[in-house]
Structure formats: structure tokens, C-alpha cells
Motif scaffolding. Sequence first.
Motif, short mmCIF file in Angstrom:
data_model
loop_
_atom_site.label_atom_id
_atom_site.label_comp_id
_atom_site.label_asym_id
_atom_site.label_seq_id
_atom_site.Cartn_x
_atom_site.Cartn_y
_atom_site.Cartn_z
N MET A 135 -8.30 7.33 -0.83
CA MET A 135 -8.48 6.59 0.41
C MET A 135 -9.84 6.93 1.02
O MET A 135 -10.15 8.09 1.25
CB MET A 135 -7.36 6.91 1.40
CG MET A 135 -7.34 5.97 2.61
SD MET A 135 -6.02 6.39 3.79
CE MET A 135 -6.87 7.65 4.77
N LEU A 170 0.71 5.25 0.33
CA LEU A 170 -0.11 6.39 0.72
C LEU A 170 0.71 7.66 0.71
O LEU A 170 1.89 7.65 1.06
CB LEU A 170 -0.69 6.18 2.13
CG LEU A 170 -1.63 4.98 2.34
CD1 LEU A 170 -2.11 4.95 3.78
CD2 LEU A 170 -2.81 5.03 1.39
N ILE A 219 0.85 -1.20 0.00
CA ILE A 219 0.00 0.00 0.00
C ILE A 219 0.88 1.24 0.00
O ILE A 219 1.75 1.40 0.86
CB ILE A 219 -0.91 0.02 1.24
CG1 ILE A 219 -1.80 -1.23 1.25
CG2 ILE A 219 -1.77 1.27 1.26
CD1 ILE A 219 -2.57 -1.41 2.54
N GLN A 264 -2.81 11.27 3.28
CA GLN A 264 -3.49 10.02 3.57
C GLN A 264 -2.89 9.35 4.81
O GLN A 264 -3.63 8.82 5.65
CB GLN A 264 -3.40 9.10 2.36
CG GLN A 264 -4.14 9.65 1.15
CD GLN A 264 -3.80 8.90 -0.14
OE1 GLN A 264 -2.75 8.27 -0.25
NE2 GLN A 264 -4.69 8.98 -1.12
N PRO A 282 -7.80 1.77 0.99
CA PRO A 282 -6.79 2.61 0.33
C PRO A 282 -6.90 2.66 -1.18
O PRO A 282 -6.28 3.53 -1.80
CB PRO A 282 -5.47 1.98 0.78
CG PRO A 282 -5.81 0.56 1.07
CD PRO A 282 -7.22 0.56 1.58
#
Length: 439
Positions: free
Chosen positions: A110, A20, A18, A24, A79
Motif C-alpha cells: 500500500m 488490507l 480491496i 495497512q 492499495p
Amino acid sequence: MTDETHANLDRLLQSGGIRLGRAQLDRLSWLASQYGAPTLDDITEGRRSGVIILTEPPSGAAAELFYRSLTPGSAVVIPFSENPGFDFLKSKLTEFGTVGPCGADGPHEMWWGSIGWSKFLTAADASTIRPRIVSCYPRGSDDSAALVLRQSLERLRLDCHIEPIETQLDDRILCFEKAEFMVRMWNKYREPLLFVETDATLREPPLLPSFLGCDVALHKWNRWEMSARTLYLGRSVRAERLLRAWQQLAASYPAIWEGYLLDQAWSLTTSQVPLDTVWLPRSYHALKGDLGATRATILHDRQTTTMELGPDPAFANLVRVARRAGRAGARDAFMVMTSKAEAGNGISVILRDISASDAGAVAATVEAVTGAYATDCGGYGRLELSLCAWQEDVGAARDAAALARYRILEIAPGQRIANDFFAAHASSDSVMTARHLFP
């Protein structure tokens, strides 16, 4: 959060592949501070609490069981929420908010939510940040509603600014007039702003948006049509960008309804910056006749059946579905990136068949496209990435790109995207132009 907590969160995200962006990560860290340490894809039997991060959409039966297992002490974070595969699960949950894509560093939307607002509505009472309530009404019209609003604010000891303004029509304020008023208030005051219509009455201090620390907060009528009757703007660059976009659109299209223009300003802004949006509960947009009107924080002097609040028949069905699921519609660019190239040309990449593809494959392709553009833009000054579930979506995205005179590329999930993807297509364009000029 402590350094150790940050390190644990980073390891968890890396294990799930993931990525971000900063905004986020800030929202996820805040959620962890409220609910506890996050877990990844925790779809197991039994009641659960804490933050649960989902990277793959559960099937219908699994989504139902997952929903039933949640408690008020749990929050769900998705996400890759731009993927329509998550729509069914999101429709069962209470949508708290979204954080827009963060460029190549966090090229996804997200989404976060839970089974209800009770936890935050109670905790918000402790917020030390209070917004300034602002409102306006046509000069020369009856000011009795403004007096009632002011009295409710004085009772709650809230700072406010309510004024009559010059309007083209005697009985109502047009969108561009409201947007210009909001810009003046933004320039005049330094605290967060909460606009409410003058016919509203505040029953409780509206502290939820400032407690959540978002850029913008508003209510979606029927879960898809944005209302400008209650609008919160935090003191951030991203919030100002939304406000300026709304003002410009309203000035350009003064006859179009304000909710639609706000919708378009939001779509434009969240595609370009990681706008942290909170979708306010109905208690912040209650109407007379609502079952929960007696427990409302903000009560508008409108009946529940008022047609001017929605639904607007001019909205396309494709947009309605997307807004209910808390994501941009196929007719809007999901993400816009710009480069340092001086050229004014743009390129539109259309990612098709996303509803029929694995969520991980879609996410990986989005990351590959944005990463390639960040590495080598190929001389294109602007990239617009559109996500399309159906062929009708592809046609709409192509039409929009053609109107902007963008180069159009259509790709599929899982397709290999090399770092020189854009440079290679720019070279092919140059060869075609040369052959056309010198046959």
C-alpha cells in the motif's frame, strides 16, 4: 476512529474488492482521521480533498488532470501499488510512505502520498513523542562536529546520545560499525531512535516520523537510493527486524556501501512483514547548497554535489526505476511467506507480464497465490512471490530462485489458481522423483 467509521471503511473496501492487512488498515484509518472519509476511484472534475483510494492506474492524460485537481487537504492511497501501471501517477506526487504486504490477509503493498508535506510538517509540531537523537564518530578524531551537534540538540531540548567508537579506519565509520552502534542504542533506550551523522546540525525538532507513527523513516537520495545519514526507528518489532537484518548484512559484507546494504535489508524485511515506511522529505536530509537549506530540519555538512551520497553507478537501472516508484524491484521477492511445514524446501512463483495486464487481474492472481499457499502449502516451507514486468525481470527472478535451489513456477495474470495449487505441484515433483529413482 469510531466503530461506525470503521464499519464505513470496511464497506468501502469490500465494494472495491480491496483486501488490507491490519497494519495497512491502521495506516488508512490514521489517514482518514487526518484528511476525512475516504472515497474510491474518485477521478472526477473539480478540486477535491480527503482520502482518495485508487484501484486502477489512470492513463497519462487522466493522471495529469487528477494531479491538478488535488489540494493540500487531499491524500492518495494506492492499495495495489506493486503494479508498475501506477508508476507514472506516483512520480507526479510526493511519496509519503508505503506499508508492505501483510501475508494472505493483505497481499499487496500500500502506497500513500499527496502533493506536498506542508500539512504534516505543520501538524508534527504538536507531537508529544520525541525521539532520542543518536550519533557516533571515530574515537581519536576531531570532535568539534559532535560538539556543534550536541549544542543544537541542547538548544532544542532533545535527549541525545553521542559517543566516539572504536573503528577500523581513523577517518570514517564502516557500515557494520554503525549498525552495531544502532543495535546497542536500541537495547539501551526505550524511546524511538533517530540517527544522524555527527556532521549534521538540527534546526528544528525532528518530530515528523514520530508524529506519523511509522516503523522506519529515511530519505531516498534522487528518489531511489537510500541514505543512512538520517535514519529513524520506531519502537516496533518490525523496526527491530529491519535493524537486525541490516546488522547481519553489514557484518557479512563489510566492504559494501551502507546505503546499498540498508536498501537490501529494507527489501528483505518489507517482503516478510508489513513494514510501515515513511520516505522523509528533503528538509530532513538537506545538504549545504540546497535551495531549501535555510528551512531545513536536519542540515548535513555536505555539498549538494557530494558523490558519496549518490547516485551509485553500481545500482542496476531496474532497481532505480522501482525505488523511484516506491516499490520493490524485480530482482527482489515482492513477498515471502512461510508455513508450518518442517521441510526446508522452498518454491518461487514468478508472476510475469504484470505491466501488460489489468491491475485488477494482477491483484486477483496475487491474492489467489497467497491464499492457496495459506490454505495448503503443499509441504513447501517457504514461498517467494516475484512480480515481473519484462522478460529480463523473469530471467533475474529465475536466477535468484535457482541459486536458492527453489522449485520454480511461472504463471500469468488471470491464470486460475486452485486451492490445491501447491499440493498438486508437490505431487508432480514426487512422481518425477519416483520415476527417476525407479525407471
